[in-house]
Design an enzyme around this catalytic site. Structure first.
Site, PDB file in Angstrom:
ATOM      1  CB  CYS A  49      15.991 -94.937   9.388  1.00 36.46           C
ATOM      2  SG  CYS A  49      14.620 -95.387  10.471  1.00 36.46           S
ATOM      3  CG  HIS A 302      15.695 -91.803  12.698  1.00 33.69           C
ATOM      4  ND1 HIS A 302      15.524 -92.183  11.393  1.00 33.69           N
ATOM      5  CD2 HIS A 302      16.966 -91.329  12.797  1.00 33.69           C
ATOM      6  CE1 HIS A 302      16.642 -91.938  10.728  1.00 33.69           C
ATOM      7  NE2 HIS A 302      17.529 -91.423  11.553  1.00 33.69           N
TER       8      HIS A 302
END
Length: 746
Positions: A49, A302
């Protein structure tokens, strides 16, 4: 040192965008076409990510994108000849061009970066090891710079991203200035002690440190230790200014890493003049266009990124007006999405998929799981807390506060509104169902109209539309959402500003193909044609079903169910596209059945039960509906008959009269097994048993044989049960019933 950071929430970013996978029929699901926003996401390779956020930022940096695309094959070579050509093939910029072209032009919801990461030389699952995004930014730029040495793009990174800082020490006695100049790719700002980005920059580039006492400076000119001042100023600003907010630190007392979640605001427009050594002649006005965000803690999380669409390459819509889309299982061959126009539709769908009842906590979890957005974030502003919402729509939802339970009201007024219900309402205009539907439609329109009026003046202009790029998911956001990233577990980590004076050519506006070579465009368009063909072939294949057409002349009604006659060809197989109408289906039946098909007939779904075959839904009356809208699937049995009798026996159809396969024991050693409609009352069942056993009704006693804890018991069925049906008595296939003549028993 960053090998295992930020991996806890990786599944959050990819849950709604599954990879193409084999279906139950062995078919690979082709990539989905783009959503209405017109922008593509990037697939997560496992823990990438951080890379995806940076790549999207580079893509939406117009100057970087255009410099990259202006490098042609005479400088970069060709990927197809990388193993054969004697000339150097610059794989990294070529793969970047290929990836960017796909992100801009390929008709897919998300694009893979596997070829690009391979070009970096990532092996042994290095792509699965998380990096700090600031660290990766420098690694990525270094790789690009090295790959462009010897080309006209050799100064691409330096021209766009490099700035210069000058560190100064000024002697308080002689005034001599000692300078040390250094390049920077990003400016780092600490969170602690700074409430805003401007405060942080001021502390770095405006405040000075006094060097006195034990910390005196040795001046070469004075040849002794003297008082001095130490500070830093920016000498040269880059075109693209990158700012790293130092949220991750190390506590040397506790000897552990921690994340600083304190508030630090950042402006949309930033004037850097006060931080410059000499602002004269420099353009100091910058505008924010990308915010890389970290969600999670010091050891897990994330990354995703908010990006301003400078060239208007996407289709921005007010997020408050967007339709909620509830993903369905692609492998089932059903439509990709159930469109939910409001929370009413959404919650009805979720409840109907979960036996019409859920706890509020579980429902909220499902809303977040299926749509990626929580109730409070998506609906609270316009509909209030979820419990208040249920009170407002009490005609549709029943709220049990004591048990924290919400139930979908089961009545005719709401039954037709269930999105997963295969039935279609044929109610005439003016009945209760139609009125209810019109009322809810008016509510939806009124709510949208009110929201449109309240937000119309606040909607952004072209070039100032923001999108959230979260791996494979891309969705529009409002500019005000940036403020939510000032602090917290989900907060801004890197900021990208662009000089305000960098004007965009008119030809670049709304033009994703701007500056891309015709050859690359042709390759992507050819791939789009191939994808479209694959989707059409997939849709055709997944919607092609084979059904069995059974003819009534080959059956009799015996022992409570339909039974095939011996030595008869009971059915023929028919391949059919379930997207076609029932009328087309009947035409095909007539073609393949020939003389076996009567002039006037009904079609019923037929299923095999332990007692035999039973008829269910009539489908021949729904001529305009598609076959897939009804309870007909691959391998389904379709029965053709006159709708009344099979041979000479009247036959009932429907779930309510399904035959239960029961064994009746009577006499000393006699028994038989057959089907009995489950809607038979005990009185009717008793009369049937009397006829079958020749025991007078008045003499007949019945006992249900049950096995409990390994012990067989016979429980009498009394006069109190006479009005109950076999279903209500919880009879099931395989049950035994003991019947006796009470006179003989004495």
């Amino acid at each position: 040192m960053f090998d295992c950071l930020y991996t806890v929430d990786e599944e959050l970013s990819t849950r709604s965008q599954p990879e193409a996978r084999p279906t139950s029929r062995g078919l690979d699901v082709p990539p989905k076409p783009r959503l209405n926003c017109g922008l593509a996401g990037i697939k997560n390779q496992g823990a990438t990510c951080y890379l995806n956020a940076l790549l999207q930022t580079l893509l939406f940096t117009p100057e970087f994108r255009e410099y990259l695309f202006r490098l042609d094959e005479t400088e970069l070579g060709k990927l197809c000849s990388k193993n054969a050509s004697k000339n150097k093939v610059r794989i990294i910029p070529l793969q970047l061009q290929k990836l960017f072209a796909k992100l801009l032009l390929s008709d897919q919801q998300s694009i893979s970066t596997s070829e690009l990461t391979d070009s970096f030389g990532w092996v042994n699952h290095e792509e699965l090891q998380q990096h700090d995004v600031q660290e990766l930014n420098r690694i990525l730029f270094a790789a690009i710079e090295n790959s462009l040495v010897g080309t006209s793009g050799r100064n691409l990174i330096r021209k766009l991203y490099h700035g210069t800082i000058v560190n100064q020490i000024i002697c308080c006695q002689c005034g001599r200035v000692r300078e040390r100049e250094e390049d920077f790719l990003d400016l780092t700002v600490t969170i602690a002690g700074n409430s805003s980005l401007q405060d942080g920059l001021h502390s770095v580039f405006c405040d000075v440190e006094k060097m006195e006492g034990k910390n005196q400076y040795r001046c070469e000119n004075c040849d002794k230790l003297v008082d001095a001042t130490k500070g830093a100023r920016i000498r040269l600003l880059p075109q693209i200014l990158t700012v790293s907010l130092l949220r991750f630190s190390f506590d040397f007392t506790k000897m552990e890493r921690y994340k600083d979640t304190d508030r630090i605001s950042f402006p949309l427009a930033l004037n850097m003049s006060r931080y410059l050594e000499n602002p004269t002649g420099q353009d100091t006005e910058f505008e924010l266009f990308s915010v890389v965000i970290h969600r999670g803690g010091a050891f897990g999380g994330h990354y995703h990124v908010y990006i301003r669409d400078i060239d208007g390459l996407g289709n921005w819509t007010d997020p408050d007006e967007e339709d909620i889309r509830l993903p369905t299982n692609l492998s089932s061959g059903e439509v990709d999405f159930i469109e939910c126009q409001s929370p009413v539709d959404l919650i009805q769908t979720l409840l109907s998929m979960n036996n019409r009842q859920m706890t509020i906590d579980k429902l909220c979890s499902e809303i977040n799981k299926q749509t990626g957005v929580s109730w409070n974030k998506r609906f609270k502003k316009h509909y209030g807390p979820i419990t208040k919402f249920f009170e407002k729509y009490s005609d549709i939802f029943m709220l049990d506060k004591s048990n924290n339970l919400i139930t979908l009201v089961s009545n005719e007024k709401t039954e037709h509104l269930q999105p997963d219900d295969k039935r279609r309402s044929n109610s005439p205009p003016g009945d209760d169902c139609a009125i209810q539907e019109q009322q809810i439609a008016h509510v939806h329109r009124d709510e949208k109209h009110k929201r449109a009026q309240s937000t119309q003046s606040a909607l952004p202009i072209d070039g100032y539309h923001w999108f959230d790029f979260d791996d494979a998911r891309v969705q529009p956001i409002l500019e005000k959402q940036l403020e939510k990233q000032f602090s917290g577990k989900e907060s801004a980590y890197m900021l990208f500003y662009r000089k305000k004076s960098l004007e965009r050519p008119i030809a670049a506006k709304n033009n994703p193909g701007y500056c891309i070579s015709d050859e690359i465009i042709s390759e992507v368009l050819a791939e789009n044609d191939k994808l479209e063909k694959e989707r059409q072939e997939y849709e055709t294949a997944v919607n092609k079903i084979t059904v069995q057409i059974h003819f009534s002349g080959s059956y009799c009604f015996h022992d409570g169910a339909l039974q095939p006659l011996p030595d008869c060809c009971t059915f023929i197989e028919l391949e059919f596209d379930q997207r076609k109408t029932i009328a087309k289906f009947q035409d095909c039946i007539s073609d393949v059945g020939g003389e076996l098909v009567p002039e006037n007939y009904d079609l019923h779904v037929m299923k095999e039960l332990p007692a035999g075959l039973h008829l269910y839904d009539c489908i021949s009356s729904e001529f305009v509906l598609k076959l897939k809208d009804l309870n007909v699937g691959d391998g389904c049995k379709i029965f053709i008959w006159n709708g009344r009798k099979v041979q000479t026996v009247s036959v009932l159809a429907g779930e309510h009269c399904e035959p239960l396969y029961l064994t009746v024991i009577h006499g000393e050693s006699s028994q038989f097994s057959m089907g009995f409609p489950k809607n038979l009352t005990l009185v009717e069942f008793k009369m049937n048993i009397s006829e079958l056993t020749d025991i007078p009704v008045d003499h007949l006693t019945m006992k249900r044989v049950v096995i409990k804890d390994g012990v067989t018991k016979a429980i009498a069925l009394t006069y109190q049960d006479l009005k109950a049906t076999l279903k209500e008595l919880k009879m099931k296939d395989g049950d035994h019933v003991l019947v006796e003549d009470k006179l003989l028993a004495k």
